[in-house]
Design a protein around this motif. Structure first.
Motif: not given
Length: 759
Positions: A601-603, A605, A594-595, A597-599
């Protein structure tokens, strides 16, 4: 006299069968031409009739029609008179008219309406129509009123002999078996032989009127064909036949043909052939050819010129279908002698055995002799033989063979555990004729040698419960040996000498050649020692015996009360109740995923919101200019300014880099002063290089630099036509001749073009 006249009249008309019926009185008379006359009316008036004559008068009787007769095929010059009608009501004043109707009335038969005479006006044929039915009547001439009722009579056509006998289905064909004694048409000769003459032509005549003169006759032909019977035996054309055959002929090949001729035909000529005697009955056979009716001699077994050079056979031909009626003519068979000569051929070598089986131990030394093959030339010349191995059957070249004596030797070590059998092919070739070769298969069996020590059959791992009991079987293991002893495997198990008195475990040999490991005590604790290693020595029964040491891993585990293993790890003690180490690892893996995937996604964007390249609408190199007008050719320079692409003098100021995104903001540096028009390309490149070196935003790697300047100082000037303001006609190309021979031809071509335009 009157009586005599009446008798004559009766005698004349008796054959005519004239019947009387009740009508006005009538009398029948016969004129001289023998035609029929019918009269009716008042009583006949005859002078001086006696009382006896009056018995002929029949008052109150009318005329009676029965039948008249006329001959067929009458061909006189005038119509033939058939008969005459007359009535007493006719006084001769021609007031009565006779009428005739019915078959052929008016067309075949014609009546004289005054006299009553009936004539046949056409030729009659009894075979076409035998009789005609007609009706006669007397009427008043003027009023056509019937004077008497109509009467019917028949005219029959009498037959004459005008048709000769005919054979309806001729000509006729008949078949008679040869040698026949009786037939419908009797044979004039006994024992007629079909082989002498097969067909006879007979003319048959038929006569009517019993064959008397004046009768007619007819003829037909009868073809009599004699059918065949089996009355002739087969006969060989010659009593002795000679054939020759090479000794290397293929089995089943036809060597020759013999034929026994039979004068009969069809199935009567069929003969069967057999070999009844001779010294080659086992080597040859004969078959019958149903089409050619001959015997074909074929080879059944191989021939050998060196063993026997000729054979003699006695062949018999016998009829298949024999007629017992002619069995007395003798046996329906014949014999002939066949001599077969065997010709010598150059035969290939012959091995002493069709196959060879050799054995060799797997530890045999290299170049040791495994076995030997032998071959000989069966010909009289007896050529020497050379031996070789077909390498297609020995790709790894594990064997060699002596070319002279055929001894097979070992070329590489053999391992029975890899391959027990090796199949190779040995080739024997005649030295004098290399085309004569033979092949023989050789099977080599590798014998076992005790060269492999026994070992565990698989990787064993034993589990020992902490709450186990002393003497409990922990694991049962078995051993394997790659060798294959004749009496089977027998293994011996033992512990290392230093572990014979092992305080924890002991071993026990089972009857099935397996081994059981037992615990000596209870109270094992995995926190103290989780794993035990137990080395076991395994020995075989070979000569000499081989042994190896295999280690058994014994793991201490926590078990349930019934001995089911639950956990074998020490970490299981520190885990929360109901949660194992595997579950914690799975939870941790999910958190990490999960971590990540979040990283990501932010990158993504951030990269999406920030442009990668600075856009500059003023840079013509990065823009596509579209316009719909066709333009004015080279002189059209209004669409866009391309001066910056072709002349460095047009560059004023600093041009930012387009291949990277600057990470910091800086003030544009002052561009270099414009260079004079006489600047060289080399100097221009150096200026650009200096700018790139001093650019703080430049990357530390090579990049592509675009230069649109074509250069100055060339004698020919710019090769581009974008700035051309003159046409080809205004230019002088004479200077091309001064550039050397390579440009001289080019100058001539342009000079010719100018001269053409001037003319």
């Amino acid at each position: 006299m009157p009586e005599r006249l009446a008798e004559m009249l009766l005698d004349l008309w008796t054959p005519l069968i004239i019947l009387w019926i009740t009508l006005p009185p009538c009398i029948y008379t016969a004129p001289m031409n023998q035609s029929q006359v019918l009269m009716s009316g008042s009583p006949l008036e005859l002078n001086r009739l006696s009382e006896e004559q009056r018995i002929l008068n029949r008052s109150k009787r009318g005329w009676v029609w029965n039948q008249m007769f006329v001959l067929e095929e009458f061909s006189g010059p005038e119509p033939i008179l058939v008969g005459r009608l007359h009535t007493d009501l006719d006084p001769g004043s021609k007031k009565i008219k006779y009428i005739l109707s019915g078959d052929g009335a008016g067309t075949i038969f014609q009546i004289n309406d005054v006299t009553g005479d009936i004539h046949a006006i056409k030729r009659l044929d009894r075979e076409e129509k035998a009789e005609y039915t007609l009706t006669a009547q007397a009427v008043d001439w003027e009023t056509n009123k019937p004077l008497e009722p109509p009467s019917e009579f028949i005219i029959k056509v009498q037959d004459i002999n005008d048709n000769a006998p005919e054979f309806l289905n001729g000509p006729y064909h008949a078949t008679v078996p040869e040698m026949s004694i009786l037939a419908i048409i009797k044979t004039a000769l006994p024992n007629m032989d079909r082989e002498a003459k097969e067909e006879y032509l007979v003319v048959i005549q038929a006569k009517d009127m019993g064959g008397h003169s004046g009768g007619l006759s007819g003829t037909t032909t009868l073809t009599v064909t004699l059918t065949d019977v089996n009355d002739n035996p087969p006969k060989f054309a010659q009593s002795l036949y000679h054939f020759s055959v090479p000794e290397d002929v293929v089995l089943g090949t036809a060597i020759g043909r013999v034929k026994a001729n039979d004068q009969d035909i069809g199935e009567n000529a069929q003969s069967s052939y057999d070999i009844i005697d001779g010294d080659g009955t086992a080597l040859f056979e004969i078959t019958s050819d149903a089409q050619a009716q001959d015997g074909i001699i074929r080879l059944r077994r191989p021939l050998d010129f060196e063993t026997k050079k000729s054979y003699t056979l006695k062949v018999e031909a016998a009829n298949v279908h024999i007629d017992p009626r002619f069995s007395s003519r003798g046996p329906f068979k014949d014999t002939a002698t066949v001599k077969i000569v065997v010709e010598d051929s150059d035969e290939p070598p012959v091995f002493s055995s069709p196959t060879y089986l050799l054995e060799v131990h797997e530890n045999a030394a290299i170049n040791s002799v495994i076995g030997q093959v032998t071959a000989r030339d069966p010909d009289i010349t007896s050529s020497p033989i050379r031996f070789s191995i077909d390498r297609h059957t020995d790709l790894e070249r594990q064997f060699n063979i002596n070319a002279d004596d055929g001894k097979i030797t070992l070329a590489t070590p053999l391992d029975r555990e890899l391959s027990v059998w090796h199949n190779i092919t040995i080739i024997a070739t005649e030295i004098r004729n290399h085309s004569q070769i033979s092949r023989v298969p050789v099977a080599i069996k590798v014998l076992d040698v005790n060269d492999n020590a026994p070992e565990f059959a698989s990787e064993y791992e034993a589990f020992l419960c902490e709450n186990g009991k002393p003497g409990q079987v922990i694991q049962t293991v078995s051993a394997m040996d790659k060798d294959d002893p004749k009496n089977g495997h027998y293994f011996l198990y033992s512990l290392l000498p230093e572990m014979v008195n092992n305080p924890n475990f002991t071993i026990k040999k089972n009857e099935d050649n397996s081994l059981s490991i037992l615990a000596k005590h209870n109270g094992f604790n995995r926190q103290k020692q989780e794993v035990y290693l137990l080395p076991i020595i395994i020995s075989d029964s070979g000569n000499p015996p081989l042994s190896s040491t295999s280690t058994l891993t014994i793991r201490v585990c926590g078990c349930s009360s019934d001995g089911v293993v639950q956990s074998c790890n020490v970490e299981a003690y520190v885990l929360p109740i109901g949660l194992s180490m595997g579950a914690l690892i799975a939870i941790l893996a999910c958190i990490i995923l999960l971590l990540v995937i979040v990283v990501l996604f932010v990158t993504l964007r951030r990269h999406k919101n920030e442009p990668l390249i600075i856009k500059d609408d003023e840079d013509v190199r990065e823009n596509i200019i579209r316009y719909d007008d066709e333009g004015g050719g080279e002189e059209d320079t209004e669409a866009f300014d391309i001066a910056t692409l072709q002349n460095p003098d047009g560059i004023n100021g600093f041009l930012p880099r387009k291949d990277i995104k600057p990470d910091l903001q800086f003030m544009p540096r002052q561009g270099l002063a414009p260079v004079p028009n006489g600047v060289d390309v080399d100097e221009f490149i150096n200026v650009r290089l200096h700018e790139a070196d001093n650019d703080p935003t430049a990357p530390p790697y090579d990049s592509i630099q675009i230069y649109g300047y074509e250069g100055r100082g060339s004698v020919a000037g710019s090769l581009s036509s974008l700035e051309s303001t003159t046409s080809d006609s205004d230019q002088n190309f004479d200077y091309l001749s001064d550039w050397g021979p390579r440009f001289k031809r080019l100058g001539e071509l342009y000079s010719v073009g100018e001269s053409d335009k001037e003319t």
